[in-house]
Write a protein that holds these residues in place. Structure first.
Motif, PDB file in Angstrom:
ATOM      1  N   ALA A   4       0.820  -1.213   0.000  1.00 48.68           N
ATOM      2  CA  ALA A   4       0.000   0.000   0.000  1.00 48.68           C
ATOM      3  C   ALA A   4       0.854   1.264   0.000  1.00 48.68           C
ATOM      4  CB  ALA A   4      -0.943  -0.018   1.200  1.00 48.68           C
ATOM      5  N   ARG A   5       1.774   1.325  -0.966  1.00 53.32           N
ATOM      6  CA  ARG A   5       2.627   2.507  -1.073  1.00 53.32           C
ATOM      7  C   ARG A   5       2.053   3.460  -2.103  1.00 53.32           C
ATOM      8  NH1 ARG A   5       8.749   1.258  -0.922  1.00 53.32           N
ATOM      9  NH2 ARG A   5       8.809  -0.537   0.449  1.00 53.32           N
ATOM     10  N   PRO A   6       2.203   4.755  -1.866  1.00 58.13           N
ATOM     11  CA  PRO A   6       1.639   5.728  -2.813  1.00 58.13           C
ATOM     12  C   PRO A   6       2.104   5.511  -4.253  1.00 58.13           C
ATOM     13  CG  PRO A   6       2.963   6.812  -1.087  1.00 58.13           C
ATOM     14  CD  PRO A   6       2.799   5.403  -0.689  1.00 58.13           C
ATOM     15  N   GLU A   7       3.374   5.123  -4.458  1.00 62.71           N
ATOM     16  CA  GLU A   7       3.868   4.993  -5.843  1.00 62.71           C
ATOM     17  C   GLU A   7       3.239   3.812  -6.560  1.00 62.71           C
ATOM     18  OE1 GLU A   7       5.810   4.852  -3.139  1.00 62.71           O
ATOM     19  OE2 GLU A   7       7.387   3.325  -3.320  1.00 62.71           O
ATOM     20  N   ASN A   8       2.590   2.908  -5.810  1.00 67.37           N
ATOM     21  CA  ASN A   8       1.947   1.774  -6.472  1.00 67.37           C
ATOM     22  C   ASN A   8       0.588   2.110  -7.096  1.00 67.37           C
ATOM     23  OD1 ASN A   8       4.058   0.000  -6.195  1.00 67.37           O
ATOM     24  ND2 ASN A   8       3.342  -0.830  -4.230  1.00 67.37           N
ATOM     25  N   GLN A   9       0.083   3.321  -6.861  1.00 66.45           N
ATOM     26  CA  GLN A   9      -1.128   3.749  -7.567  1.00 66.45           C
ATOM     27  C   GLN A   9      -0.881   3.690  -9.073  1.00 66.45           C
ATOM     28  OE1 GLN A   9      -2.554   7.661  -6.119  1.00 66.45           O
ATOM     29  NE2 GLN A   9      -1.877   7.037  -4.102  1.00 66.45           N
ATOM     30  N   SER A  10       0.254   4.213  -9.490  1.00 69.67           N
ATOM     31  CA  SER A  10       0.531   4.242 -10.918  1.00 69.67           C
ATOM     32  C   SER A  10       0.878   2.837 -11.425  1.00 69.67           C
ATOM     33  CB  SER A  10       1.624   5.276 -11.225  1.00 69.67           C
ATOM     34  OG  SER A  10       2.856   4.680 -11.440  1.00 69.67           O
ATOM     35  N   PHE A  11       1.559   2.053 -10.611  1.00 69.62           N
ATOM     36  CA  PHE A  11       1.847   0.662 -11.000  1.00 69.62           C
ATOM     37  C   PHE A  11       0.543  -0.112 -11.229  1.00 69.62           C
ATOM     38  CE2 PHE A  11       2.498  -3.794  -9.443  1.00 69.62           C
ATOM     39  CZ  PHE A  11       3.207  -4.259 -10.546  1.00 69.62           C
ATOM     40  N   ALA A  12      -0.392   0.022 -10.293  1.00 72.41           N
ATOM     41  CA  ALA A  12      -1.648  -0.733 -10.389  1.00 72.41           C
ATOM     42  C   ALA A  12      -2.425  -0.370 -11.643  1.00 72.41           C
ATOM     43  CB  ALA A  12      -2.505  -0.493  -9.145  1.00 72.41           C
ATOM     44  N   ARG A  13      -2.461   0.906 -11.988  1.00 72.72           N
ATOM     45  CA  ARG A  13      -3.241   1.236 -13.189  1.00 72.72           C
ATOM     46  C   ARG A  13      -2.525   0.818 -14.464  1.00 72.72           C
ATOM     47  NH1 ARG A  13      -2.242   6.563 -10.944  1.00 72.72           N
ATOM     48  NH2 ARG A  13      -0.766   7.608 -12.305  1.00 72.72           N
ATOM     49  N   SER A  14      -1.188   0.786 -14.430  1.00 74.43           N
ATOM     50  CA  SER A  14      -0.467   0.259 -15.599  1.00 74.43           C
ATOM     51  C   SER A  14      -0.734  -1.232 -15.771  1.00 74.43           C
ATOM     52  CB  SER A  14       1.042   0.458 -15.448  1.00 74.43           C
ATOM     53  OG  SER A  14       1.346   1.818 -15.340  1.00 74.43           O
ATOM     54  N   VAL A  15      -0.814  -1.958 -14.669  1.00 71.86           N
ATOM     55  CA  VAL A  15      -1.106  -3.392 -14.732  1.00 71.86           C
ATOM     56  C   VAL A  15      -2.496  -3.603 -15.349  1.00 71.86           C
ATOM     57  CG1 VAL A  15      -1.597  -5.463 -13.366  1.00 71.86           C
ATOM     58  CG2 VAL A  15       0.400  -4.057 -12.822  1.00 71.86           C
ATOM     59  N   ALA A  16      -3.459  -2.828 -14.893  1.00 71.67           N
ATOM     60  CA  ALA A  16      -4.812  -2.966 -15.431  1.00 71.67           C
ATOM     61  C   ALA A  16      -4.830  -2.639 -16.924  1.00 71.67           C
ATOM     62  CB  ALA A  16      -5.778  -2.055 -14.673  1.00 71.67           C
ATOM     63  N   ALA A  17      -4.112  -1.598 -17.315  1.00 73.14           N
ATOM     64  CA  ALA A  17      -4.060  -1.216 -18.727  1.00 73.14           C
ATOM     65  C   ALA A  17      -3.411  -2.325 -19.550  1.00 73.14           C
ATOM     66  CB  ALA A  17      -3.288   0.098 -18.893  1.00 73.14           C
ATOM     67  N   ALA A  18      -2.300  -2.871 -19.062  1.00 72.49           N
ATOM     68  CA  ALA A  18      -1.625  -3.952 -19.792  1.00 72.49           C
ATOM     69  C   ALA A  18      -2.543  -5.169 -19.889  1.00 72.49           C
ATOM     70  CB  ALA A  18      -0.316  -4.324 -19.101  1.00 72.49           C
ATOM     71  N   TYR A  19      -3.295  -5.395 -18.834  1.00 74.08           N
ATOM     72  CA  TYR A  19      -4.173  -6.559 -18.813  1.00 74.08           C
ATOM     73  C   TYR A  19      -5.263  -6.468 -19.877  1.00 74.08           C
ATOM     74  CZ  TYR A  19      -7.343 -10.192 -17.305  1.00 74.08           C
ATOM     75  OH  TYR A  19      -8.136 -11.305 -17.288  1.00 74.08           O
ATOM     76  N   ILE A  20      -5.935  -5.313 -19.951  1.00 69.72           N
ATOM     77  CA  ILE A  20      -7.034  -5.225 -20.925  1.00 69.72           C
ATOM     78  C   ILE A  20      -6.533  -4.992 -22.349  1.00 69.72           C
ATOM     79  CG2 ILE A  20      -8.733  -4.473 -19.198  1.00 69.72           C
ATOM     80  CD1 ILE A  20      -8.651  -1.708 -20.603  1.00 69.72           C
ATOM     81  N   SER A  21      -5.269  -4.618 -22.492  1.00 69.08           N
ATOM     82  CA  SER A  21      -4.713  -4.354 -23.822  1.00 69.08           C
ATOM     83  C   SER A  21      -4.890  -5.506 -24.796  1.00 69.08           C
ATOM     84  CB  SER A  21      -3.221  -4.021 -23.738  1.00 69.08           C
ATOM     85  OG  SER A  21      -3.077  -2.712 -23.275  1.00 69.08           O
ATOM     86  N   VAL A  22      -4.799  -6.732 -24.299  1.00 73.13           N
ATOM     87  CA  VAL A  22      -4.946  -7.890 -25.189  1.00 73.13           C
ATOM     88  C   VAL A  22      -6.326  -7.917 -25.851  1.00 73.13           C
ATOM     89  CG1 VAL A  22      -3.260  -9.343 -24.019  1.00 73.13           C
ATOM     90  CG2 VAL A  22      -5.634  -9.362 -23.253  1.00 73.13           C
ATOM     91  N   ALA A  23      -7.304  -7.223 -25.264  1.00 73.00           N
ATOM     92  CA  ALA A  23      -8.646  -7.203 -25.851  1.00 73.00           C
ATOM     93  C   ALA A  23      -8.819  -6.020 -26.802  1.00 73.00           C
ATOM     94  CB  ALA A  23      -9.710  -7.158 -24.758  1.00 73.00           C
ATOM     95  N   ASP A  24      -7.723  -5.313 -27.077  1.00 73.75           N
ATOM     96  CA  ASP A  24      -7.729  -4.243 -28.056  1.00 73.75           C
ATOM     97  C   ASP A  24      -8.767  -3.157 -27.755  1.00 73.75           C
ATOM     98  OD1 ASP A  24      -6.302  -3.426 -30.164  1.00 73.75           O
ATOM     99  OD2 ASP A  24      -7.442  -4.488 -31.701  1.00 73.75           O
ATOM    100  N   PRO A  25      -8.713  -2.584 -26.562  1.00 74.42           N
ATOM    101  CA  PRO A  25      -9.705  -1.561 -26.184  1.00 74.42           C
ATOM    102  C   PRO A  25      -9.430  -0.238 -26.898  1.00 74.42           C
ATOM    103  CG  PRO A  25      -7.983  -1.684 -24.530  1.00 74.42           C
ATOM    104  CD  PRO A  25      -7.673  -2.756 -25.533  1.00 74.42           C
ATOM    105  N   THR A  26     -10.390   0.655 -26.887  1.00 79.39           N
ATOM    106  CA  THR A  26     -10.156   2.002 -27.404  1.00 79.39           C
ATOM    107  C   THR A  26      -9.312   2.770 -26.389  1.00 79.39           C
ATOM    108  OG1 THR A  26     -12.098   2.936 -26.304  1.00 79.39           O
ATOM    109  CG2 THR A  26     -12.430   2.014 -28.498  1.00 79.39           C
ATOM    110  N   VAL A  27      -8.711   3.858 -26.837  1.00 79.17           N
ATOM    111  CA  VAL A  27      -7.905   4.691 -25.947  1.00 79.17           C
ATOM    112  C   VAL A  27      -8.774   5.186 -24.791  1.00 79.17           C
ATOM    113  CG1 VAL A  27      -6.535   6.806 -25.749  1.00 79.17           C
ATOM    114  CG2 VAL A  27      -6.401   5.426 -27.823  1.00 79.17           C
ATOM    115  N   GLU A  28     -10.016   5.508 -25.095  1.00 79.59           N
ATOM    116  CA  GLU A  28     -10.915   6.013 -24.065  1.00 79.59           C
ATOM    117  C   GLU A  28     -11.215   4.935 -23.009  1.00 79.59           C
ATOM    118  OE1 GLU A  28     -15.085   7.210 -24.909  1.00 79.59           O
ATOM    119  OE2 GLU A  28     -14.249   9.223 -24.714  1.00 79.59           O
TER     120      GLU A  28
END
Ligand SMILES: Nc1ncnc2c1ncn2[C@@H]1O[C@H](COP(=O)(O)OP(=O)(O)O)[C@@H](O)[C@H]1O
Ligand SMILES: Nc1ncnc2c1ncn2[C@@H]1O[C@H](COP(=O)(O)OP(=O)(O)O)[C@@H](O)[C@H]1O
Lengths: 107, 146, 146, 107
Positions: free
Chosen positions: B12-36
């Motif tokens: 629960a470190r503040p710098e992991n906020q950005s790590f967590a959202r990058s993980v989520a973005a990388a995860y859904i990327s395989v489904a070819d989402p829109t930028v939005e």
């Protein structure tokens, strides 16, 4: 990323950059407040053109500064927000506040 | 793309906020989402994770956060963020726009509102003293575009 | 930056090769690595994870892969990739350049060689029938640049 | 991303793009082999200019095609590899093979 400032008469322009989350917001907040203390500022322009990500932490940054500027009788301008930044700021109702105006993003 | 369950646990470190959202973005990327869609998911995850860090663990920088990601359908992503922090006594109140226990820290009380507008469904389970689980469900339009 | 332990578990699907290296890249990003360091870590992780998918689980698309990431020092990252697949009977031989049991699939046998040249240390633990654990240790120059 | 092809006399130019890992390599391999079957190709040029990531799977793609082209008496050219792609291909010794030549990346 660091906020960049310049002073135009009694207006401070704060150009925010990079990703604004609750972690980054602490720093942005205190950087702006330092500048407000340092100079004889009346109005504040937030420039969001270089912001690549923003969550609800950006609302607190804007509203907190808005309160200080209003206490000085000045106005706040939100400049260059993209559609998602805009959407988040809109949820907070900030664009409907007296003395807070939006300047559209240049396309 | 159905399922593909990912479980991740981080501090629960503040710098992991950005790590967590990058993980989520990388995860859904395989489904070819829109930028939005990518930005919406990143934003909702950012809110859920920062709530765990700031409220759940009261900014102590300690404690574990778990994130479970899966596709419950090929175009519907499920992201569950769990903390074992202080919990929420009145969830209904907490979800209201502008309600915040962190107003002194300039928290806007708009975290849940943002999650709701950027997801299709937000489920909150919480128990004071036990912890909180926030589930974000998001339908990606990807496959309707074809 | 010391520690910040992250544990992640995902399925042995081919599309998760790219997910795994994005996670590693997002993880080390907080330490402000150079573009080259970022690519080196992504490449080494890509090799370790594809080995687990292709050799460990023999491309069946099933099985779990675990990745543990931590900073053992503020500039030294530790990434351990574990599978519970077929294992390696002769690790020394497997690590030799050009050695591959997948030559019919045009595998080059250079996976371990690439991991070694892009990391500071590569540890391999494996037991036939039990699984394999590959640990990549990488020193980031970041802090020496200051 | 899709490999783009064009034919220049008896030389096939294959422009690879995006991230090459073992997953993507399967597709790239079969796309190139389809083209080789379709046209009367003697030589092959791999253009790596648009490749943003490559692991050791790229070696197999190059070596496998090299063998086919050599069997036809042709040559292989590696074009536009950035320093990391180059480093990986170099480890495999591909640049030292007869009938395999490098063309430097335009800066
Ligand atoms: N993970 C959590 N653990 C404990 N309390 C939480 C958690 N998430 C939210 N809360 C409570 O709900 C309130 C509203 O949350 P939110 O809508 O995100 O606004 P904000 O984070 O700006 O306060 C918070 O102020 C907090 O009291
Ligand atoms: N995770 C693993 N599980 C089982 N066998 C493995 C694993 N990783 C590597 N190997 C064995 O080691 C050999 C050499 O691996 P590597 O150097 O990566 O080359 P390549 O993957 O191209 O074959 C493989 O061909 C395989 O037999």
């Amino acid at each position: 990323m660091d906020t960049i400032f310049y002073l135009q008469d009694d207006t401070l322009v704060a150009t925010l950059a990079g990703e604004i989350d609750h972690h980054a917001a602490d720093r942005i907040r205190s950087d702006i407040d330092d500048e407000l203390l340092l100079y004889d500022v009346k109005n504040l322009i937030f420039d969001f053109s270089d912001v690549t990500f923003m969550d609800s932490s950006g609302i607190g940054v804007v509203l907190g500064r808005y309160k200080k500027i209003r206490a000085l009788g000045g106005t706040v301008v939100i400049r260059g927000a993209d559609s998602l930044v805009r959407q988040i700021l809109e949820m907070s109702g900030v664009f409907m506040l007296d003395g807070c105006r939006e300047e559209k993003r240049k396309e | 793309m159905e399922k593909n369950v990912v479980n991740i646990e981080f501090e629960a470190r503040p710098e992991n906020q950005s790590f967590a959202r990058s993980v989520a973005a990388a995860y859904i990327s395989v489904a070819d989402p829109t930028v939005e869609e990518l930005t919406e998911v990143k934003t909702a995850v950012s809110e859920a994770v920062s709530n765990a860090i700031i409220h759940g663990y009261q900014r102590k920088g300690e404690g574990r956060i778990a994130m479970e990601l899966k596709f419950t359908d090929r175009d519907r992503v499920y992201i569950r963020v769990t903390d074992w922090g202080c919990g929420i006594s009145d969830v209904e109140k907490a979800r209201q726009p502008m309600y915040s226990t962190g107003e002194d820290m300039e928290m806007s009380g708009m975290g849940f509102t943002v999650m709701e507008s950027f997801s299709d469904k937000v489920l909150v389970e919480s128990e004071p003293g036990v912890g909180t689980s926030v589930t974000l469900i998001k339908c990606l339009d990807t496959y309707y575009d074809l």
